[in-house]
Write an enzyme that holds these catalytic residues in place. Structure first.
Site, PDB file in Angstrom:
ATOM      1  N   GLU A   1       0.607  -1.615   0.362  1.00  0.00           N
ATOM      2  CA  GLU A   1       0.186  -0.101   0.022  1.00  0.00           C
ATOM      3  C   GLU A   1       0.670   1.381  -0.274  1.00  0.00           C
ATOM      4  O   GLU A   1       0.256   2.121   0.501  1.00  0.00           O
ATOM      5  CB  GLU A   1      -1.339  -0.190   0.830  1.00  0.00           C
TER       6      GLU A   1
ATOM      7  N   HIS B   1      -5.092   0.535  11.027  1.00  0.00           N
ATOM      8  CA  HIS B   1      -6.800   0.356  11.089  1.00  0.00           C
ATOM      9  C   HIS B   1      -7.380   0.315  12.443  1.00  0.00           C
ATOM     10  O   HIS B   1      -7.862  -0.480  12.962  1.00  0.00           O
ATOM     11  CB  HIS B   1      -6.641  -1.252  10.978  1.00  0.00           C
TER      12      HIS B   1
ATOM     13  N   HIS C   1     -12.156  -0.422   6.547  1.00  0.00           N
ATOM     14  CA  HIS C   1     -10.371  -0.854   6.399  1.00  0.00           C
ATOM     15  C   HIS C   1      -9.937   0.117   7.546  1.00  0.00           C
ATOM     16  O   HIS C   1      -9.356  -0.482   8.271  1.00  0.00           O
ATOM     17  CB  HIS C   1     -10.389   0.070   4.861  1.00  0.00           C
TER      18      HIS C   1
END
Lengths: 238, 238, 238, 238
Positions: D77, D98, D166
């Site tokens: 990511e 998260h 997410h």
């Protein structure tokens, strides 16, 4: 032999991780199908997951008879594992636990659904099993193969099954899969419980559930979390 | 003598477990009836459960008089224990605690009922006692035998009793029973609080409560959790 | 001198306890009035409570001027303490904290009331102060004596005061009193939040509040919890 | 070079703090723009934040290409970071996490707003991004620059952005800013969730949000909390 030791070591690590991350307390167990003999599985002797060592590992056939008991005490709920290994050739590992966050979903009608991407692999549907259905009043434990088969039947082709007033059972292709899904099923339960209080919740779509299942099991995701949890558990592999 | 040391060591372990598992904080206490003299019980001198050692153990008669005080400070709430030991010859151990999860059930009308199988032994009914009923405005502590007997009367033949704005008192045949029930009464409270927010909750049936009581007290279940909690508490028995 | 060291050591222990028990995080502070000079108080230099040592102790007059600064950085919110010591000769110690459990009571209309016996000393009424009332838009901190006096005025003769979107300030006759009340005010908040979800809550009566205040401050209760918290904090007094 | 080592050490400390304070678990990452080359940023190789060391630091251009990969595995990511550094020259550090407390706000319509003064810097508005909007069914990860730019567009000039099912992404001028805002965004979420159950909540005014942003970033506040969190994380800077 060295390979089998590494394989068994992963089961020990799995026990430690499940204890350290709060998926199990003094109860609960994790098993793995024998990598070379699909008609056998490995499981610790009866003791709390946090205390399990390599020496505690025992081998069982799929009817849950020990191959070489040597006087060791066995978990009473072996049939959860044996029956699922019989019914599901695709399953390589089973985790049974009483994670607190999951239990409210076992005694109410609120469905457990995937809300977070890290819970990839928990499946689109998590069925609920009530031992009372086939067996009436019991001590709630899955003590024989009939009870195990009833549970496996409700599990069907899903990844996990809820057990009323008791906990849940989670499956995976490997020990690492089953552990990861068990942890994030618990996290998903915790966050869903919170989110529902806010009003309507957006869940993952079918396509997202499929894609996150694959992503979560990929080495990039899976190895990172396994290294982290192993380190946190304090256990040094053999 | 060796036997008695092992017996007292279990009371010390019980103190440590109750502290480590969050059932007690700096307050709360656990007692055991003398194994050879049912008219006597053992209890630590007044200090926090996490700090209790074998040397802190004191012996009392059932009116809560010390057998050999030697200047040690005593818990003010000994009458909780003495009065229950008087009223209930079947009880071998008493745990008094302020577990956070339990207290909301003491100040509202929501009944505490068994929802999880691991809470076997907590009983079908957990009565609530309000010191205000017989004694008006007090500092909420059970300081004399009259107050202890009032509490024991409300306890009746049940396993546990809630105390308004204060906590609860749990009984067992043995120290290990009482500790296990106290821990899982707390867990049951935590999970019931969560589950009730989802809507109607399915509780254990009468038959399931009876069966889980027996199962929880069996060596297979009881020894495993005692080994686990002892190890977690960090205490090494003498 | 030895006495003063022991006195200051209690302030260090208080810092450690408040951190370890979760009353403060990196912010918050605790002060004590000088035992021989009521126009002075002691407070650590500006650092997180968990890290405070005896060497960090500084002395201030009640207008919050340092007696001997020696270049040390000072907490910006000294006026909370100085203003309360000015307004309340009966107060020997002040704890300012952002305990999470308390903050929801500062931003809503739900009153904080005593529900558990261990919260003896928190008082029958916990007023709420909003810095916006007298001072409009600020950074929420109590940075000058005018703001401190406004807070002290709202505190009045109560034991504690809530601060909107910020936290609370708790007083006591001694450091041990203020710490104990701060911890159990937090616990009371946590349990009241849970209990309110069940429906109507039974609070302590006026008489019970008075009696538990005395009981909580008694050596039997107070010494036990101080020994326990000190041990848990890991700090060894000088 | 010594300066750059200290700079990179802050990124390592940031990883450890985020793990220790519960903002990240095995997933999540933190980056910093190169202090001398604004077209570059630093990020650990792919591993869990709690395990990151100075040796794990890698350098990337803003399209997320590694400058000198040497076979190291990279986070998938990276585009979250590269795209934000491209779009926002004022941003010097990005935290992606998260945090459990935040996630319910990503799957419901409840807005995240500043309720506590310590959350200064989170901004008056925290927009929500749903990857499904521009990209349909995905594995929810931000895997390419198009996805990163879509996220950065929703972020706009705000300090943080929520990501459906997410987590969230938080920005700051420095690593210390981004970490502090990420921690207190989580705390703000936790306390707001509690407070909303009590009824109407009083939030900070616009002026208070501006003033607390400045206050939180001041050395008096910022250095204290960084020292505290560093010490708690157990990491010793190089």
């Amino acid at each position: 032999m060295a390979d089998l030791t590494a394989f068994l070591d992963d089961i020990v690590i799995a026990n430690r991780i499940l204890a350290h991350e709060g998926v199990v307390d003094g109860y609960g167990h994790v098993t793995a199908r024998h990598p070379e003999r699909p008609d056998r599985f490995f499981m610790s002797r009866s003791r709390s997951p946090e205390l399990v060592t390599l020496d505690d590992m025992m081998e069982f056939d799929l009817d849950c008879n020990p191959i070489d008991q040597r006087g060791r005490t066995m978990y009473g709920e072996r049939p959860i594992h044996g029956a699922i290994f019989q019914a599901r050739p695709d399953v390589g590992s089973v985790v049974h636990n009483h994670a607190h966050e999951v239990i409210p979903y076992t005694v109410t009608k609120v469905p457990m659904r995937q809300m977070i991407h890290t819970a990839g692999g928990m499946g689109a549907h998590v069925p609920g099993w009530d031992i009372d259905g086939d067996f009436g009043d019991t001590d709630m434990l899955v003590r024989n193969m009939q009870q195990g088969r009833s549970l496996a039947k409700t599990l069907g082709s899903n990844a996990a099954v809820l057990m009323r007033g008791h906990g849940c059972t989670v499956t995976g292709k490997t020990v690492r899969d089953a552990v990861r899904i068990a942890v994030y099923l618990m996290v998903n339960a915790r966050l869903l419980t919170e989110a529902m209080r806010f009003g309507d919740v957006t869940f993952l779509s079918e396509g997202e559930m499929t894609a996150t299942t694959e992503m979560s099991a990929s080495p990039l995701s899976s190895d990172r979390i396994w290294e982290y949890w192993t380190r946190r558990s304090g256990y040094s592999p053999t």
